[in-house]
Design an enzyme around this catalytic site. Structure first.
Site, PDB file in Angstrom:
ATOM      1  N   LYS A   1       0.841  -1.214   0.000  1.00 40.88           N
ATOM      2  CA  LYS A   1       0.000   0.000   0.000  1.00 40.88           C
ATOM      3  C   LYS A   1       0.868   1.253   0.000  1.00 40.88           C
ATOM      4  O   LYS A   1       0.693   2.141  -0.826  1.00 40.88           O
ATOM      5  CB  LYS A   1      -0.891  -0.005   1.258  1.00 40.88           C
ATOM      6  CG  LYS A   1      -1.455   1.350   1.626  1.00 40.88           C
ATOM      7  CD  LYS A   1      -2.341   1.284   2.848  1.00 40.88           C
ATOM      8  CE  LYS A   1      -1.673   1.511   4.172  1.00 40.88           C
ATOM      9  NZ  LYS A   1      -1.372   2.907   4.527  1.00 40.88           N
ATOM     10  N   ASN A   2       1.819   1.313   0.936  1.00 42.03           N
ATOM     11  CA  ASN A   2       2.570   2.563   1.096  1.00 42.03           C
ATOM     12  C   ASN A   2       3.588   2.791  -0.020  1.00 42.03           C
ATOM     13  O   ASN A   2       4.080   3.906  -0.179  1.00 42.03           O
ATOM     14  CB  ASN A   2       3.253   2.594   2.465  1.00 42.03           C
ATOM     15  CG  ASN A   2       2.235   2.784   3.581  1.00 42.03           C
ATOM     16  OD1 ASN A   2       1.070   3.112   3.311  1.00 42.03           O
ATOM     17  ND2 ASN A   2       2.646   2.565   4.814  1.00 42.03           N
TER      18      ASN A   2
ATOM     19  N   CYS B   1      -4.768  12.695  12.942  1.00 40.11           N
ATOM     20  CA  CYS B   1      -5.421  11.401  12.807  1.00 40.11           C
ATOM     21  C   CYS B   1      -5.225  10.615  14.091  1.00 40.11           C
ATOM     22  O   CYS B   1      -4.577  11.105  15.023  1.00 40.11           O
ATOM     23  CB  CYS B   1      -4.915  10.646  11.586  1.00 40.11           C
ATOM     24  SG  CYS B   1      -3.324   9.924  11.795  1.00 40.11           S
TER      25      CYS B   1
ATOM     26  N   ARG C   1       0.371  14.628  13.315  1.00 43.69           N
ATOM     27  CA  ARG C   1       0.910  14.420  11.974  1.00 43.69           C
ATOM     28  C   ARG C   1       0.878  15.671  11.088  1.00 43.69           C
ATOM     29  O   ARG C   1       0.120  15.763  10.124  1.00 43.69           O
ATOM     30  CB  ARG C   1       0.209  13.243  11.291  1.00 43.69           C
ATOM     31  CG  ARG C   1       0.358  11.976  12.099  1.00 43.69           C
ATOM     32  CD  ARG C   1      -0.208  10.770  11.415  1.00 43.69           C
ATOM     33  NE  ARG C   1       0.562  10.354  10.271  1.00 43.69           N
ATOM     34  CZ  ARG C   1       0.158   9.412   9.416  1.00 43.69           C
ATOM     35  NH1 ARG C   1      -0.998   8.817   9.591  1.00 43.69           N
ATOM     36  NH2 ARG C   1       0.914   9.068   8.400  1.00 43.69           N
TER      37      ARG C   1
ATOM     38  N   ASP D   1       5.033   0.987  12.265  1.00 49.66           N
ATOM     39  CA  ASP D   1       3.810   0.291  11.824  1.00 49.66           C
ATOM     40  C   ASP D   1       3.726  -1.135  12.367  1.00 49.66           C
ATOM     41  O   ASP D   1       2.648  -1.722  12.387  1.00 49.66           O
ATOM     42  CB  ASP D   1       3.726   0.252  10.292  1.00 49.66           C
ATOM     43  CG  ASP D   1       3.472   1.631   9.710  1.00 49.66           C
ATOM     44  OD1 ASP D   1       3.157   2.553  10.470  1.00 49.66           O
ATOM     45  OD2 ASP D   1       3.600   1.782   8.476  1.00 49.66           O
TER      46      ASP D   1
ATOM     47  N   ARG E   1      -8.566  -0.401   5.196  1.00 53.14           N
ATOM     48  CA  ARG E   1      -7.771   0.636   4.532  1.00 53.14           C
ATOM     49  C   ARG E   1      -6.448   0.085   4.038  1.00 53.14           C
ATOM     50  O   ARG E   1      -5.896   0.562   3.051  1.00 53.14           O
ATOM     51  CB  ARG E   1      -7.464   1.786   5.507  1.00 53.14           C
ATOM     52  CG  ARG E   1      -8.667   2.597   5.868  1.00 53.14           C
ATOM     53  CD  ARG E   1      -8.265   3.755   6.723  1.00 53.14           C
ATOM     54  NE  ARG E   1      -7.272   4.564   6.011  1.00 53.14           N
ATOM     55  CZ  ARG E   1      -6.835   5.737   6.420  1.00 53.14           C
ATOM     56  NH1 ARG E   1      -7.291   6.242   7.530  1.00 53.14           N
ATOM     57  NH2 ARG E   1      -5.950   6.399   5.723  1.00 53.14           N
TER      58      ARG E   1
END
Ligand code: EPZ
Length: 419
Positions: free
Chosen positions: A22-23, A116, A121, A304, A396
């Protein structure tokens, strides 16, 4: 809305295949804006954040076809330079369009992403660096209004390592006039991937895998075909699923080099692994002991993966400590683990785990992506039934999580929240 219903304490077996990252994919989608024509991306994970980025691109005038992890982006015509609040608010990575829009159109209007669940952030590093690159930026009514008569090469030293700001500035600098030097650049594999992609498009970038990048701006880039790397955080998640449930599973189709820091920690804890280039097999789990670790920028232990390690540490007798140095509020999953029977304290940014607990299933709530996945891992070892609500956070960033876990033998179901 959906929730997961998990009946824990099942042994897992077999193999799990890791999806595209994803990233890594998100900045590549944004970088396609730097050129006119058809970009083809393979191994793009089908998940919510990718769909949100596609909505942002569509709003900007991009046409796309997304089928079976293959994505074709037609960036021939951009119809606006504005990325609207309604889309940006749901995903911070939308800020990635700032650099490409400025480089291609000379203007960009991107809603400020806001805070968030894992912390405030800010995007100050993106904005300051873009100003150094020759953009004029005003913040008005919650929007970043950026214009330029032409980006110009410069030297940027980031005061703090940022994946997103490094990527954004790289995308601006490849089409800027002259040479840009980025110092204290992020080394994450997702940044390396963006560099490889931009070089394939024709960009001139030196210093890959070092913290100093030198970019010679050129006038035009060409659209390319490209395959996205495997998701290192997803591979770490399934590795943890195997370890926590003491199951001899194999994680396949991954890049082992990208999660060396997790492998080192697991070996320190006492897990025996069989490691090849693109797979890891769990061999033996016995006499585990607690650890102290710190989350750090790559190649350090990734923030993460912090929440995904915690459920395992609740099982291991003795004290373990995770010092979270990247995000100041990545702890919302902890009260939920405590409700399941874990003994955990938070002291400033330290998570102190008194291990040896047995977790019991109950109703818990995901409040961010990785914290949500951590609750699923806890559910895999908990006694009785665990219900994880608000799994839209998990959707997500994980492609088909319940399918992959079911294939491994977990008892996990997705049901409607009102059931
Ligand atoms: C990326 O976020 C990832 N997101 C995050 O993954 C990941 O946790 C993070 O990098 C760190 O590895 C994507 O790739 C889309 P940063 P990013 O800029 O780029 C501070 C997940 O679960 N900072 O490297 O936003 C910031 O507050 C997600 O998949 C500033 O102060 O992270 C943090 O403390 C969550 N000002 C630190 O830098 C800025 O302008 C590192 O953040 C930018 C960042």
């Amino acid at each position: 809305m959906y929730k997961y219903l998990i009946n824990g304490q099942k042994e897992l077996k077999g193999e799990v295949l890791i999806s595209g990252s994803k990233n890594a994919a998100l900045p590549l989608l944004a970088a396609s804006l730097l050129t006119s024509g058809k970009t083809m991306l393979r191994n793009v994970p089908e998940l919510k954040d990718i769909k949100t980025m596609l909505e942002v691109l569509k709003f900007l005038g991009v046409k796309y076809l997304f089928e079976k992890n293959n994505l074709e982006l037609d960036t021939t015509k951009l119809t606006t330079h504005k990325a609207p609040y309604d889309l940006v608010k749901t995903m911070r990575a939308s800020i990635y369009v700032l650099g490409p829009l400025l480089a291609r159109l000379g203007k960009a209007m991107v809603s400020l992403p806001g805070g968030c669940a894992i912390g405030p952030r800010p995007v100050n590093l993106h904005i300051d660096a873009m100003e150094k690159l020759g953009a004029t930026i005003k913040i008005e009514d919650g929007f970043i209004h950026a214009t330029t008569k032409g980006l110009k090469g410069t030297e940027i030293t980031f005061p703090k390592i940022s994946v997103g700001a490094t990527a954004n500035i790289l995308m601006g600098a490849v089409l800027a006039k002259g040479t840009t030097v980025i110092k204290n650049a992020a080394l994450e594999p997702e940044v390396e991937e963006l560099i490889n992609f931009l070089i394939k498009m024709g960009a001139r970038i030196e210093g890959k895998n070092t913290d100093t990048l030198t970019i010679q701006g050129i006038q035009k880039l060409k659209p390319v075909q490209y395959t996205v790397i495997p998701d290192r955080i997803e591979s770490g998640t399934y590795l943890m699923a195997g370890v926590i449930s003491e199951s001899p599973i194999t994680i396949k189709n991954m890049n082992v080099d990208h999660i060396r820091s997790l492998i080192r920690i697991l070996e320190e804890i006492g897990v025996q692994l069989e490691v090849s280039n693109n797979s890891v097999k769990i061999k033996k789990i016995s006499n585990l002991k607690g650890v102290y670790l710190k989350t750090l920028p790559y190649p350090g232990f990734p923030t993460d993966l912090h929440p995904l390690l915690t459920p395992l540490l609740t099982k291991i007798k003795g004290i373990s400590v995770i010092n979270e140095t990247i995000f100041e509020n990545r702890f919302a999953y902890i009260p939920e683990l405590i409700r399941m029977g874990a003994e955990i304290e938070i002291d400033d940014h330290m998570v102190i785990i008194k291990g040896g607990s047995r977790l019991n299933g109950t109703k818990v709530m995901a409040s961010d992506l990785r914290g949500g996945a951590a609750l699923v891992l806890a559910g895999l070892i908990a006694k009785n039934e665990t219900i994880v609500d608000r799994i839209y956070h998990i959707d997500r960033g994980y492609e088909n999580m319940e399918d992959k876990l079911q294939k491994l033998g977990a008892d996990i179901k997705r049901i409607k929240s009102d059931q």
